[in-house]
Design a protein around this motif. Structure first.
Motif, short mmCIF file in Angstrom:
data_model
loop_
_atom_site.label_atom_id
_atom_site.label_comp_id
_atom_site.label_asym_id
_atom_site.label_seq_id
_atom_site.Cartn_x
_atom_site.Cartn_y
_atom_site.Cartn_z
N ARG A 199 46.16 50.13 88.01
CA ARG A 199 45.27 50.74 86.97
C ARG A 199 44.47 49.53 86.23
O ARG A 199 43.58 50.08 85.29
N SER A 200 44.62 48.44 86.74
CA SER A 200 43.57 47.29 86.26
C SER A 200 42.52 47.13 87.18
O SER A 200 42.72 46.42 88.16
N TYR A 201 41.31 47.43 86.71
CA TYR A 201 40.29 47.12 87.76
C TYR A 201 38.75 47.06 86.79
O TYR A 201 38.86 47.90 85.75
N CYS A 202 37.78 46.70 87.32
CA CYS A 202 36.64 46.60 86.51
C CYS A 202 35.83 47.53 87.15
O CYS A 202 35.43 47.58 88.51
N ILE A 203 34.86 48.31 86.43
CA ILE A 203 33.90 49.22 86.75
C ILE A 203 32.59 48.74 85.93
O ILE A 203 32.40 48.68 84.87
N THR A 204 31.51 48.56 86.68
CA THR A 204 30.09 48.30 85.96
C THR A 204 29.42 49.55 86.34
O THR A 204 29.36 50.00 87.70
N TRP A 205 28.59 49.58 85.24
CA TRP A 205 27.33 50.90 85.49
C TRP A 205 26.08 50.12 85.68
O TRP A 205 25.85 49.39 84.87
N PHE A 206 25.47 50.66 86.76
CA PHE A 206 24.16 50.08 87.01
C PHE A 206 23.47 51.22 87.07
O PHE A 206 23.61 52.46 87.18
N ARG A 207 21.94 50.95 86.89
CA ARG A 207 20.85 51.86 86.89
C ARG A 207 19.65 51.38 87.67
O ARG A 207 19.38 50.24 87.58
N GLN A 208 18.96 52.27 88.29
CA GLN A 208 17.67 51.88 89.09
C GLN A 208 16.77 52.91 89.28
O GLN A 208 17.11 54.25 89.34
N THR A 209 15.42 52.65 88.86
CA THR A 209 14.37 53.51 89.33
C THR A 209 13.58 52.93 90.32
O THR A 209 13.60 51.74 90.70
N LEU A 265 30.94 56.80 81.18
CA LEU A 265 29.63 55.93 80.38
C LEU A 265 29.25 57.16 79.55
O LEU A 265 28.59 58.21 79.95
N ASP A 266 29.42 57.18 78.25
CA ASP A 266 28.79 58.44 77.37
C ASP A 266 27.32 57.47 76.72
O ASP A 266 27.48 56.41 76.44
N MET A 267 26.58 58.17 76.93
CA MET A 267 25.05 57.87 76.73
C MET A 267 24.70 58.75 75.52
O MET A 267 24.71 60.05 75.68
N THR A 268 24.21 58.08 74.29
CA THR A 268 23.60 58.98 73.55
C THR A 268 22.20 58.48 72.96
O THR A 268 21.68 57.25 73.48
N ASN A 269 21.63 59.09 72.32
CA ASN A 269 20.32 58.88 72.00
C ASN A 269 19.39 58.54 73.00
O ASN A 269 18.82 57.28 73.07
N LEU A 270 19.42 59.18 74.11
CA LEU A 270 18.79 58.89 75.27
C LEU A 270 17.26 58.82 75.22
O LEU A 270 16.69 59.73 74.58
N GLN A 271 16.42 57.83 75.77
CA GLN A 271 15.00 57.84 75.76
C GLN A 271 14.59 58.04 77.18
O GLN A 271 15.42 57.67 78.22
N PRO A 272 13.35 58.31 77.40
CA PRO A 272 12.70 58.39 78.69
C PRO A 272 13.00 57.05 79.58
O PRO A 272 13.04 57.20 80.79
N GLU A 273 13.10 55.81 78.92
CA GLU A 273 13.30 54.80 79.55
C GLU A 273 14.61 54.56 80.35
O GLU A 273 14.90 53.64 81.08
N ASP A 274 15.51 55.48 79.82
CA ASP A 274 16.83 55.50 80.32
C ASP A 274 16.97 56.36 81.55
O ASP A 274 17.83 56.23 82.33
N SER A 275 15.98 56.84 81.73
CA SER A 275 15.89 57.81 83.51
C SER A 275 16.21 57.03 84.57
O SER A 275 15.34 55.90 84.49
N ALA A 276 16.73 57.18 85.29
CA ALA A 276 17.30 56.46 86.70
C ALA A 276 18.49 56.98 87.24
O ALA A 276 19.07 57.97 86.66
N MET A 277 18.64 56.43 88.37
CA MET A 277 19.77 56.72 89.16
C MET A 277 21.04 55.80 88.65
O MET A 277 20.58 54.75 88.58
N TYR A 278 22.05 56.47 88.41
CA TYR A 278 23.05 55.59 87.95
C TYR A 278 24.33 55.26 88.76
O TYR A 278 24.69 56.62 89.40
#
Length: 126
Positions: free
Chosen positions: A30-40, A80-93
């Motif tokens: 149960r100990s592992y690392c998860i990183t969130w990436f995004r790409q446009t 990944l909880d994302m709040t106050n999203l902005q158009p520049e957050d648009s991406a494939m995550y």
């Protein structure tokens, strides 16, 4: 073999919120690392948030205070909880898995990731 499945993407208006999930299978601890990436399209993939094996977290400046990464150990799922999203957050995550990273103070090097999810699209309209 570790497999990751992201879910939760969609379309939202600016100022809205979205929760992404990254379900981990094929790993018994149960100990592992998860990183969130995004790409446009046409841009480099960008690491935005990470939770280490010791539950330490790191966020890049542009999402700090708006994004939050957390883990449900029993469900082998990272959110990944994302709040106050902005158009520049648009991406494939995407989420990426590493068994080797415990404490995080930055986005880990790509070479440490052992598995990637297929991605989930987030679109933020103004």
């Amino acid at each position: 073999q570790v497999q990751l499945v992201e879910s939760g993407g969609g379309s939202v208006q600016a100022g809205g919120s979205v929760r992404l999930s990254c379900a981990v299978s094929g790993y018994r601890w149960r100990s592992y690392c998860i990183t969130w990436f995004r790409q446009t399209p046409g841009k480099e993939r960008e690491g935005v948030a990470v939770i280490g094996g010791d539950d330490s977290t790191f966020y890049i400046d542009s999402v700090k205070g708006r994004f939050s990464v957390s883990r449900d150990s029993a469900k082998y799922t990272v959110y990944l909880d994302m709040t106050n999203l902005q158009p520049e957050d648009s991406a494939m995550y995407f989420c990426a898995f590493s068994s080797a990273v415990l404490n995080v103070k930055n986005i880990p090097p790509t070479s440490l990731f052992e598995a990637w999810g297929q991605g989930t699209q987030v679109t933020v309209s103004s």
